[in-house]
Design a protein around this motif. Structure first.
Motif: not given
Length: 254
Positions: A114-120, A146-168
């Protein structure tokens, strides 16, 4: 009741190096290893989502090699990016049965920035096509979504190895990282493009490497770094690198 063993697959970004992800999936199939969850960003989001929707490795390979996923050929100079995601939207629509995470055969997480909040921002429910396009929207190249009041771009900018959702939910995690650093020299870093490219790769590796140790199997083809993220010229070689490295590393699971 004992929970069944679950396997998670993490797929990094990497432009056309994402063809290597297809080689990994091919090796997994041959070894009888099926992912129960997939989490991907950018090219990893495209490959993972297409696979989760039931497309074969050959079909996904055709998507990457016969279409212009990461190409400068189509310019959109009147938008905040050079390439219009609408072209990719038409392609994805033809390869996904429904525009829905819920219709996938394998649960999928797509990482975006999310380019607005600077978060994944992760997506795993509702419409899937726009999150995939956003996840692959390299800043300055693709138009942000633009989606859900966010402006979205490349997930790799903040998280290029998105392991977090599947850890649990996962007992075993297979990670695939396509941005390993090659050895270099002062002489090789003698122009602006080379320096910028090197700095970009270093930042991706440094931001991701702390998560590598959470993987039970870590796949990172060392020679991929010699291939440009925006070139599919050596698609067969890139596929083979992922396939061979996966066959080598995944042997411990079977």
């Amino acid at each position: 009741m004992k929970r069944s063993h679950t396997t998670g697959l993490v797929l990094s970004g990497g432009g056309y190096r994402g063809i290597s992800h297809i080689g990994v999936l091919k090796a997994m199939e041959e070894l009888g290893i099926k992912p129960d969850y997939i989490s991907g960003t950018s090219a990893g989001a495209i490959v993972g989502s297409l696979y989760a929707a039931g497309n074969s490795c050959d079909q996904i390979f055709d998507v990457f090699t016969k279409t212009e996923l990461f190409s400068y050929h189509n310019y959109t100079l009147k938008k905040p990016g050079l390439i219009d995601g609408a072209k990719i939207e038409r392609l994805l629509t033809s390869h996904l049965k429904e525009d829905s995470f819920e219709h996938l055969n394998i649960p999928m997480y797509v990482a975006t920035t999310d380019l607005i909040q600077g978060k994944t921002c992760f997506f795993n429910s509702g419409p899937i096509i726009k999150p995939i396009i956003a996840s692959a929207a390299v800043p300055g190249v693709f138009t942000p979504i633009p989606l859900n009041n966010m402006l979205l771009c490349d997930g790799g900018v903040t998280n290029n190895f998105p392991i977090e959702p599947i850890l649990t939910p996962c007992d075993t995690i297979i990670g695939v990282f396509l941005n390993s650093l090659l050895e270099t020299s002062i002489e090789a870093l003698s122009n602006t493009k080379a320096v910028i490219d090197r700095a970009y790769r270093i930042s991706r590796v440094n931001a991701s490497e702390a998560k590598f140790k959470a993987c039970d199997v870590f796949i990172a083809p060392s020679e991929l770094g010699k291939h440009d993220v925006f070139s599919k010229t050596h698609a067969e070689d890139i596929f083979q690198m992922g396939y061979e490295e996966a066959k080598l590393k995944l042997g411990m699971l079977v």
